[in-house]
Write a protein that holds these residues in place. Structure first.
Motif, PDB file in Angstrom:
ATOM      1  N   PRO A   8       0.884  -1.651  -0.416  1.00  0.00           N
ATOM      2  CA  PRO A   8      -0.291  -0.163   0.437  1.00  0.00           C
ATOM      3  C   PRO A   8       0.349   1.168  -0.038  1.00  0.00           C
ATOM      4  O   PRO A   8       1.831   1.181   0.310  1.00  0.00           O
ATOM      5  N   GLY A   9       0.102   2.286  -1.146  1.00  0.00           N
ATOM      6  CA  GLY A   9       0.841   3.859  -1.576  1.00  0.00           C
ATOM      7  C   GLY A   9       0.021   4.586   0.103  1.00  0.00           C
ATOM      8  O   GLY A   9      -0.890   4.367   0.686  1.00  0.00           O
ATOM      9  N   ARG A  10       0.351   5.482   0.576  1.00  0.00           N
ATOM     10  CA  ARG A  10       0.112   6.407   1.162  1.00  0.00           C
ATOM     11  C   ARG A  10      -1.665   6.841   0.074  1.00  0.00           C
ATOM     12  O   ARG A  10      -0.560   7.428  -0.605  1.00  0.00           O
ATOM     13  N   GLY A  22      -3.811   5.313   0.098  1.00  0.00           N
ATOM     14  CA  GLY A  22      -5.078   4.405  -1.251  1.00  0.00           C
ATOM     15  C   GLY A  22      -4.199   3.382  -2.219  1.00  0.00           C
ATOM     16  O   GLY A  22      -4.543   2.530  -2.225  1.00  0.00           O
ATOM     17  N   ILE A  32      -6.057  -0.203  -3.472  1.00  0.00           N
ATOM     18  CA  ILE A  32      -5.463  -1.104  -2.706  1.00  0.00           C
ATOM     19  C   ILE A  32      -6.933  -1.850  -2.200  1.00  0.00           C
ATOM     20  O   ILE A  32      -6.044  -2.810  -2.114  1.00  0.00           O
ATOM     21  N   ASP A  91       4.546  -4.026   4.641  1.00  0.00           N
ATOM     22  CA  ASP A  91       4.516  -2.806   5.112  1.00  0.00           C
ATOM     23  C   ASP A  91       5.510  -2.307   5.746  1.00  0.00           C
ATOM     24  O   ASP A  91       6.563  -2.607   6.564  1.00  0.00           O
ATOM     25  N   ALA A 142       6.165   2.813   0.812  1.00  0.00           N
ATOM     26  CA  ALA A 142       4.839   3.285   0.426  1.00  0.00           C
ATOM     27  C   ALA A 142       5.202   4.399   0.329  1.00  0.00           C
ATOM     28  O   ALA A 142       4.111   5.207   0.164  1.00  0.00           O
ATOM     29  N   ARG A 148       8.957  -6.674  14.542  1.00  0.00           N
ATOM     30  CA  ARG A 148       9.616  -5.987  13.855  1.00  0.00           C
ATOM     31  C   ARG A 148      10.528  -5.391  14.768  1.00  0.00           C
ATOM     32  O   ARG A 148      12.289  -4.766  14.670  1.00  0.00           O
ATOM     33  N   MET A 193       5.260   1.253   7.577  1.00  0.00           N
ATOM     34  CA  MET A 193       4.397   2.086   7.100  1.00  0.00           C
ATOM     35  C   MET A 193       3.212   1.865   8.094  1.00  0.00           C
ATOM     36  O   MET A 193       3.045   3.604   8.251  1.00  0.00           O
ATOM     37  N   GLU A 247      -6.303   7.047   6.432  1.00  0.00           N
ATOM     38  CA  GLU A 247      -5.065   5.640   6.544  1.00  0.00           C
ATOM     39  C   GLU A 247      -5.707   4.337   7.015  1.00  0.00           C
ATOM     40  O   GLU A 247      -5.194   3.718   7.356  1.00  0.00           O
ATOM     41  N   LEU A 284      -8.692   3.448   5.949  1.00  0.00           N
ATOM     42  CA  LEU A 284      -8.277   2.208   4.919  1.00  0.00           C
ATOM     43  C   LEU A 284      -7.253   0.600   5.468  1.00  0.00           C
ATOM     44  O   LEU A 284      -7.470  -0.399   5.186  1.00  0.00           O
ATOM     45  N   HIS A 285      -6.668   0.818   5.910  1.00  0.00           N
ATOM     46  CA  HIS A 285      -6.199  -0.251   6.991  1.00  0.00           C
ATOM     47  C   HIS A 285      -6.273  -0.682   8.464  1.00  0.00           C
ATOM     48  O   HIS A 285      -5.637  -1.477   8.547  1.00  0.00           O
ATOM     49  N   VAL A 321      -7.110  10.856  -1.761  1.00  0.00           N
ATOM     50  CA  VAL A 321      -8.203   9.925  -0.819  1.00  0.00           C
ATOM     51  C   VAL A 321      -8.117  10.961   0.430  1.00  0.00           C
ATOM     52  O   VAL A 321      -7.139  11.189   0.459  1.00  0.00           O
TER      53      VAL A 321
END
Lengths: 244, 244
Positions: free
Chosen positions: A153-155, A157, A178, A196, A201, B141, B198, B212, B215-216, B239
């Motif tokens: 995913p990019g910033r 959406g 996305i 991630d 992103a 992580r 991200m 964000e 979306l996530h 977006v």
């Protein structure tokens, strides 16, 4: 794995027009694209450009393009919209596997079928040309993920990178893509995973994104920005850029 | 590992004041913080709040706060500025190790010395309370990275999370703090690494950040936003969010 980097040759990065001239936007886009190609090569893959018009990028070409480079990046010219052009690559590359004669036994489960398809098929990676913070480490996480569809995913959406191993998956880059890619993967029954990564992103579209490059970048695009006089600016706790 | 979550009790998230009332900002901040605490617990760590004023968060407390929960999150109240309060935790936790009697032999190299210190010392993690996209995977992580200072850059140059094992490292959260933290780590001779996530890079400060989450996100804060009528809005390819 076939690694495709879509590249818009004409009028790139219009949302940077407030801070960069048309000629600067072309030079900066090329520097970002070269950084992406470099990072892909550093993990042992061979990138190819999917460009809207003829373009020549050599492996170690300078800013003006050294076309004598024998390792110049292969270019496919396709002036159709991004979604159509990328789906064309999937059809060309992944369809052969789907057409393979295949005898399903009564014991073949959905899982086995998915595993067979993944191991037997070619994979196509699509990595956007403006991921100027891409590193070999971040790309290894993408290329090493094993699902039939792996998305980054990019910033905002978008879908900044994909690895596709399922013959029926197709992209739709319009809007908050996305969400569409999650849905399409589900509809075609493809195993789906996301990577991630802040670096992957960060597609560089707007002036605010330039600050990310100046803070975290190390490649040609970051050098280009610094040479053009850009630096990080902190005013009232907000981080942006100024140009001297 | 001591895992500290700084939490501003009064007037949180002022940059969301265009879209949320003061009472809503408090409720939304609490939902985000609970998501962060949950994710930390899911990887087996025990979070504690470093709050600017008394607050009670139960493990499974509802939106109004169920203070009868025997597993309520421990709270340290410290009304000093964030940087001072966090450095106070480092001093309290990591100094004991630095004071340990230690006999360096002639053969002890800088590397061995660093390894000894890392393995012998307690670690302090600092995870911001507005990382509502934090998942157990992303936190693993962070917590699993082995350097003496591990930082997670936030969008816009911030430092959204840290793991500190070096007794001399100190934070400075003003401005583009990730640059300062790189410098401070270098100055005190600490091994330094960054985690590229991200999810952890997304601190929720501005209206654009709400997209964000929608979306996530999957936690309390995302549910809260949906219940409050927010949804993703795609206009002209950009977006954002709208509220019904």
């Amino acid at each position: 794995m076939r690694v495709v980097v879509p590249y818009a040759v004409d009028q790139p990065k219009t949302r940077l027009s407030a801070v960069l001239s048309p000629a600067e936007r072309i030079a900066f886009s090329e520097a970002m694209c070269r950084d992406v190609l470099d990072a892909i090569r550093q993990v042992g893959e061979t990138p190819e450009l999917l460009a809207t018009a003829p373009v020549e990028f050599g492996d170690d070409a300078g800013p003006t393009g050294d076309t004598s480079d024998p390792h110049a990046t292969p270019v496919t010219v396709d002036d159709r919209p991004l979604t159509t052009a990328v789906n064309g690559v999937f059809e060309e590359t992944l369809t052969a596997t789907a057409d393979d004669p295949r005898t399903a036994t009564a014991n073949e489960t959905a899982h086995e079928s998915a595993t067979d398809r993944r191991e037997g098929a070619d994979a196509v990676a699509v990595v956007m040309a403006d991921l100027a913070l891409a590193t070999p480490e971040s790309l290894e996480r993408l290329f090493g993920a094993e699902s039939e569809v792996v998305a980054v995913p990019g910033r905002g959406g978008g879908t900044n990178a994909l690895v596709v191993r399922h013959p029926d998956f197709r992209v739709d880059y319009h809007g908050a893509s996305i969400r569409d890619h999650r849905r399409i993967a589900r509809e075609v029954g493809a195993e789906y995973a996301e990577v991630d990564s802040m670096r992957l992103a960060t597609d560089v579209d707007e002036p605010a994104d330039l600050a990310e490059l100046l803070l975290h970048g190390e490649g040609r695009a970051t050098d280009w920005l610094r040479d053009a006089g850009f630096e990080v600016d902190v005013t009232d706790g907000r981080v942006g850029v100024t140009r001297s």
